[in-house]
Design an enzyme around this catalytic site. Structure first.
Site, PDB file in Angstrom:
ATOM      1  N   GLU A 158      -8.311   4.314   6.831  1.00  0.00           N
ATOM      2  CA  GLU A 158      -8.160   4.618   7.879  1.00  0.00           C
ATOM      3  C   GLU A 158      -8.930   5.216   9.608  1.00  0.00           C
ATOM      4  O   GLU A 158      -7.867   4.994  10.883  1.00  0.00           O
ATOM      5  CB  GLU A 158      -6.109   5.025   7.664  1.00  0.00           C
ATOM      6  CG  GLU A 158      -5.879   4.503   7.000  1.00  0.00           C
ATOM      7  CD  GLU A 158      -4.948   3.301   7.339  1.00  0.00           C
ATOM      8  OE1 GLU A 158      -5.395   2.644   8.176  1.00  0.00           O
ATOM      9  OE2 GLU A 158      -4.862   2.482   6.283  1.00  0.00           O
ATOM     10  N   HIS A 167     -10.280  -3.718   9.475  1.00  0.00           N
ATOM     11  CA  HIS A 167      -9.511  -3.572   7.729  1.00  0.00           C
ATOM     12  C   HIS A 167     -10.403  -4.901   7.019  1.00  0.00           C
ATOM     13  O   HIS A 167     -10.555  -4.657   5.932  1.00  0.00           O
ATOM     14  CB  HIS A 167      -7.826  -2.803   7.608  1.00  0.00           C
ATOM     15  CG  HIS A 167      -7.924  -1.323   7.320  1.00  0.00           C
ATOM     16  ND1 HIS A 167      -8.153  -0.769   7.085  1.00  0.00           N
ATOM     17  CD2 HIS A 167      -6.874  -1.412   8.378  1.00  0.00           C
ATOM     18  CE1 HIS A 167      -7.867   0.280   7.302  1.00  0.00           C
ATOM     19  NE2 HIS A 167      -6.899  -0.004   8.176  1.00  0.00           N
ATOM     20  N   GLU A 207      -5.874  -3.592  11.900  1.00  0.00           N
ATOM     21  CA  GLU A 207      -5.455  -4.425  11.057  1.00  0.00           C
ATOM     22  C   GLU A 207      -6.740  -5.155  10.561  1.00  0.00           C
ATOM     23  O   GLU A 207      -7.231  -5.199   8.861  1.00  0.00           O
ATOM     24  CB  GLU A 207      -4.894  -5.713  11.004  1.00  0.00           C
ATOM     25  CG  GLU A 207      -3.368  -3.881  11.557  1.00  0.00           C
ATOM     26  CD  GLU A 207      -3.086  -3.199  10.310  1.00  0.00           C
ATOM     27  OE1 GLU A 207      -3.626  -3.381   9.002  1.00  0.00           O
ATOM     28  OE2 GLU A 207      -2.779  -2.189  10.312  1.00  0.00           O
ATOM     29  N   MET A 230       0.031  -4.317   8.043  1.00  0.00           N
ATOM     30  CA  MET A 230      -0.582  -4.226   6.586  1.00  0.00           C
ATOM     31  C   MET A 230      -1.446  -5.520   6.518  1.00  0.00           C
ATOM     32  O   MET A 230      -1.524  -6.324   6.550  1.00  0.00           O
ATOM     33  CB  MET A 230       0.676  -3.877   5.120  1.00  0.00           C
ATOM     34  CG  MET A 230       0.099  -4.128   4.273  1.00  0.00           C
ATOM     35  SD  MET A 230      -1.251  -2.438   3.882  1.00  0.00           S
ATOM     36  CE  MET A 230      -2.213  -3.055   3.206  1.00  0.00           C
ATOM     37  N   GLU A 231      -2.572  -4.301   6.498  1.00  0.00           N
ATOM     38  CA  GLU A 231      -4.304  -5.484   6.879  1.00  0.00           C
ATOM     39  C   GLU A 231      -4.352  -6.376   5.643  1.00  0.00           C
ATOM     40  O   GLU A 231      -6.087  -6.006   5.072  1.00  0.00           O
ATOM     41  CB  GLU A 231      -5.196  -4.565   6.343  1.00  0.00           C
ATOM     42  CG  GLU A 231      -5.833  -3.027   4.810  1.00  0.00           C
ATOM     43  CD  GLU A 231      -4.871  -2.101   4.689  1.00  0.00           C
ATOM     44  OE1 GLU A 231      -4.269  -2.281   6.079  1.00  0.00           O
ATOM     45  OE2 GLU A 231      -4.940  -1.054   4.288  1.00  0.00           O
ATOM     46  N   GLU A 270       0.779  -0.820   0.095  1.00  0.00           N
ATOM     47  CA  GLU A 270       0.133  -0.310  -0.407  1.00  0.00           C
ATOM     48  C   GLU A 270       0.971   1.058  -0.273  1.00  0.00           C
ATOM     49  O   GLU A 270       1.626   1.318   0.523  1.00  0.00           O
ATOM     50  CB  GLU A 270      -1.304   0.392   1.322  1.00  0.00           C
ATOM     51  CG  GLU A 270      -1.658   1.295   0.834  1.00  0.00           C
ATOM     52  CD  GLU A 270      -3.102   1.143   1.779  1.00  0.00           C
ATOM     53  OE1 GLU A 270      -2.391   0.918   3.497  1.00  0.00           O
ATOM     54  OE2 GLU A 270      -4.188   1.525   2.002  1.00  0.00           O
TER      55      GLU A 270
HETATM   56 ZN   LIG Z   1      -5.402   1.325   8.725  1.00  0.00          ZN
END
Ligand SMILES: [Zn+2]
Length: 875
Positions: free
Chosen positions: A351, A332, A329, A294-295, A158
């Site tokens: 976010e 998400h 996470e 990171m999701e 991302e």
């Molecule tokens: Zn996030």
């Protein structure tokens, strides 16, 4: 992504769209910046990706077979690719295409020479590329395990780095399905978003692992990893939930597995849609990764300290951090992965929501932590970023990939979370959740803009929520509410707050529909939707923004603030924090005396809520850092230590059985502050604990190591040797983090070299460097600046810009502004310079604090010396 703290050149029009170029629309579009997006003449349906990495050579071969829909006949295909070499590209098995790449735009054009008819086709590309060392794209992370050196391969994309792994349509709105396979040693574990479908032996040592096809998802959520991993797992609501760690670390995975199981069940209920993939892995990197964690859908990749909890060395603070990042996470997985923003303009949907949800879930699952109260610090960071010229509207136009990377900032996360907190409180939690559920059902596997969510919330509650939301997300800036009193009446007037009021002098007046609770201290309460001015009949004394749900600063007259200060101990903890935060911001900006923050701090009872004290410690520490090595610092430190003495005595040196977790965290924070402020007893104790056989007990580890690392060169050396010796990346990270807080400039200079060397855990250099810069901004700048353009520095480019800006932002040297401007002009595209604006605002604020704020604080302290404070300060 988690983003833990501390933004026009013209994008080119797509070239293959000959039809587009001929339209009048193109002429209009050419007059203003355009989103750097690919044409939609050819769109992906499925990626069948086969990877064959060579970990030793840090290179890989790839083959991607992309099922595409061609919507209008074309002879060329334009897609994203960065750092990849195309060996052969064909469509439907025909003649190989001529390939032209554009490194600046991160694109490749495949020219097939003859028209491809509308309809479904198979695009096949053989290519190769390099495996990087920075933790964005496709990269390697090394560590030394008990059985020798180990190399983990992993990805982190991302916003726009999937194009470094494979040619693709690398935009969040271009969802497709993915079928991934990777060649891996048989004694290593391969992981991707989906479970393994089958494995084929390639040789006695190698196999090809093929994963099941994913549902439709965005490229930035793809994950592939290979490492010497172990996995612990359980089944939750039919989903195989796993924690994946490097071999030997399963004992540190138990806490995350237990918490993730509770969170998964909680979210299945909250969102009203069960987690849609058959498995969910939470994977610990052997170090830190860019963006924090990171999701990736079904395969969340965490910086190790965000997932591992070691009962022997982790603190209570670590325990809560792991919960918050795991819950962030995992939120998400629905908000971002199942339903995704159409483009980076609406990043806040992802976010802001995840940052809000991490708190909301913690308050439900661990009410004893009082995370909602701690979230005041999140809102405060948002307000601080929103009060300087570099601010932007929460919903902002993003044109390029570099700009998208710069959007992961305090406005998007922290102001975003503050707005959602305010609206959730205004709407009511059940109605808000109902709106979220309807939104999830309506847009599952799709893409949205933010109004799609707020319309559902508005329907659920039947009040004009979209208007309020737009007031706070379409215009920038923090509302300031001025409070004046006449006999039995209270007058409220709205304006805009700025950290430096001269920066907004010429702006037109602004209005926000601001939900605000106005309360008497005795508990009577009036809810108003303030827009402009209001005149209320209210008894005195009063509190405006009671409960602190409104996104605003409140400016009282001196007399009203004095009466609130006198009753501080009787106020709710949230309001105590709100008063302190506003006093700090208003004082530094010159709206009110800066000494108000010390008056409030000194009036806080030792028995106040530990979270209020933690915030107070933070405010005291920040002021102390502004003093630098000046003669006035001693008086300030003396005053602060005197003020902390009753609290420290109350907390004692060690915990009692069954004491609240937040007391344990506060004890640690108090002794760390005392140590930093030069308390010789605390420093001697820290040194002794470090020298003792087993080292400091887990509860005090962080504070003791931080204090001891700054104590003297001998202790610093001993801790550094210990950090270099241990093979365990998590222990290394703990020790290096403490060493990066060192105060002595000569030791700091050595530590900079260590941080930039290859002895620190993979990916941790950025955090260590920024941490060192807090106390030594000019020293760190001098060492790092000449290396910022050196490709061997293990930071990818957008991270370099952020780090440069963060380091300079701690300085108060005018020269740093000139240095930043020179670096920008040399190396940073115009559309990606927002962090530099932020840094310049920060340098100017630091100068203002040194010239105006500290002298006022000094005068106030001189009038309230030791003895006056013994019985607590009273205005
Ligand atoms: Zn996030």
């Amino acid at each position: 992504m988690i983003f833990i703290q501390r933004g026009p050149a013209l994008a080119l029009l797509c070239m293959s769209g000959a039809a587009l170029a001929a339209t009048a629309a193109a002429a209009v579009l050419a007059q203003r910046p355009m989103r750097e997006v690919l044409p939609d003449i050819v769109v992906p349906v499925n990626y069948d990706l086969a990877l064959s990495p060579d970990p030793d050579a840090l290179s890989f071969n790839g083959k991607v077979v992309i099922t595409v829909d061609v919507r209008a006949a074309t002879s060329s295909v334009l897609l994203n690719a960065v750092g990849l070499t195309f060996d052969r590209a064909t469509i439907d098995g025909g003649k190989a295409a001529a390939v032209a790449t554009d490194g600046k735009l991160g694109r490749a054009t495949l020219n097939f020479g003859a028209a491809i008819a509308a309809g479904r086709h198979i695009l096949s590309i053989d290519y190769h590329g390099n495996i990087g060392r920075s933790t964005l794209g496709f990269f390697a992370m090394d560590y030394s395990g008990p059985d020798g050196p180990r190399r983990t391969l992993a990805t982190n994309f991302e916003p726009a780095a999937a194009r470094q792994l494979m040619p693709c349509w690398d935009e969040p709105g271009r969802k497709a399905t993915f079928t991934v396979s990777i060649d891996a040693p048989k004694d290593r574990m391969a992981i991707s978003n989906m479970p393994i479908a089958d494995a084929t032996s390639l040789s006695p040592t190698m196999q090809r692992v093929r994963f099941a096809t994913s549902p439709k998802m965005s490229t930035y959520l793809l994950f592939v990893g290979v490492g010497d991993f172990e996995r612990v797992h359980s089944t939750v609501d039919g989903v195989d939930l796993g924690i994946v760690v490097k071999r030997g670390d399963t004992g540190k995975a138990a806490y995350a597995l237990d918490q993730a199981a509770k969170i998964l069940h909680y979210y299945n209920d909250y969102f009203g849609i069960a987690f849609p993939l058959p498995k969910l892995d939470l994977i610990a990197a052997p170090g830190q990764i860019s963006g924090g964690s990171m999701e990736n859908w079904g395969a969340i990749f965490y910086s190790q300290n965000h997932l591992l909890f070691d009962p022997k060395t982790s603190t209570e603070d670590d325990r809560q951090l792991v919960f918050l990042v795991v819950s962030h996470e995992m939120a998400h997985q629905w908000f971002g992965d199942l339903v995704t923003m159409a483009w980076w303009d609406d990043l806040w949907l992802n976010e802001g929501f995840a940052r809000w949800m991490q708190t909301f879930a913690a308050d439900d699952l661990h009410p004893e932590w009082e995370t909602g109260l701690k979230a005041a610090s999140i809102f405060e960071q948002g307000k601080q970023a929103d009060a300087v010229p570099s601010t932007h509207a929460v919903v902002q136009e993003v044109f390029t990939a570099d700009q998208a990377a710069q959007s992961f900032d305090s406005i998007t996360y922290n102001k975003g979370a503050a707005i959602i907190t305010m609206l959730n409180a205004y709407v009511g939690r059940d109605e808000f959740r109902d709106g979220v559920r309807r939104y999830m059902h309506a847009h599952a596997f799709g893409n949205t803009v933010d109004t799609d969510l707020w319309r559902f919330v508005q329907q659920a509650v039947g009040r004009p929520i979209v208007d309020i939301e737009h007031d706070f997300t379409r215009q920038e800036g923090v509302p300031l509410v001025r409070v004046t009193r006449t006999a039995n009446r209270v007058h409220l007037a709205q304006a805009r707050f700025a950290a430096d009021p001269s920066t907004i002098g010429n702006l037109p007046p602004q209005r926000w529909r601001l939900p605000l609770a106005v309360a008497g201290v005795s508990g009577d309460r009036h809810d108003v939707l303030l827009q402009g001015v209001a005149d209320l009949a209210l008894p005195t004394p009063l509190l405006v923004n009671a409960g602190q749900m409104g996104y605003a600063r409140v400016l009282y007259s001196g007399e009203t603030l004095d009466s609130l200060t006198a009753q501080l101990g009787a106020l709710k903890p949230a309001d105590q924090i709100g008063l302190l935060n506003d006093a700090r911001a208003l004082g530094i900006a010159g709206y009110a005396p800066a000494s108000n923050m010390l008056k409030l701090a000194a009036a806080l009872p030792a028995a106040a809520n530990p979270i209020v004290w933690q915030r107070t410690l933070r405010v005291l520490t920040e002021l102390e850092e502004h003093y630098g090595d000046t003669p006035q610092r001693a008086a300030y430190r003396g005053f602060a230590l005197d003020m902390l003495a009753p609290l420290s005595a109350r907390l004692g040196l060690t915990g009692t059985p069954n004491e609240p977790a937040n007391i344990e965290i506060l004890r640690s924070a108090v002794s760390e502050t005392q140590g930093k402020f030069g308390d010789s007893v605390v420093i001697a104790r820290a040194r002794k604990l470090v020298d003792s056989g087993d080292g400091p007990p887990a509860a005090q580890r962080s504070a003791v190591l931080t204090v001891a690392a700054g104590a003297d060169p001998g202790t610093f050396d001993a801790l550094l040797a210990r950090a270099l010796k241990t093979g365990d990346p998590l222990q290394k990270q703990h020790l290096f983090k403490a060493l990066a807080g060192v105060i002595d400039p000569a030791l700091a200079r050595r530590m900079i070299d260590v941080a930039l060397g290859d002895q620190v855990p993979a990916g941790t250099a950025p955090e260590l460097i920024v941490s060192l810069a807090r106390k030594h901004p000019d020293l760190v700048w001098e060492v790092l600046a000449p290396r910022l353009d050196d490709a061997r520095l293990p930071f990818e480019k957008t991270l370099r810009w952020r780090i440069a800006a963060a380091i300079a932002g701690f300085s108060s040297e005018p020269q740093r502004i000139a240095d930043l401007e020179a670096y920008e002009a040399r190396s940073v595209p115009a559309e990606a310079r927002k962090p530099f604006l932020e840094a310049v605002a920060s340098i100017r604020e630091n100068q203002r604090i040194a010239s105006d704020v500290l002298p006022e604080i000094d005068r106030w302290i001189a009038m309230h010396k030791k003895g006056t404070l013994a019985a607590g300060y009273r205005p």
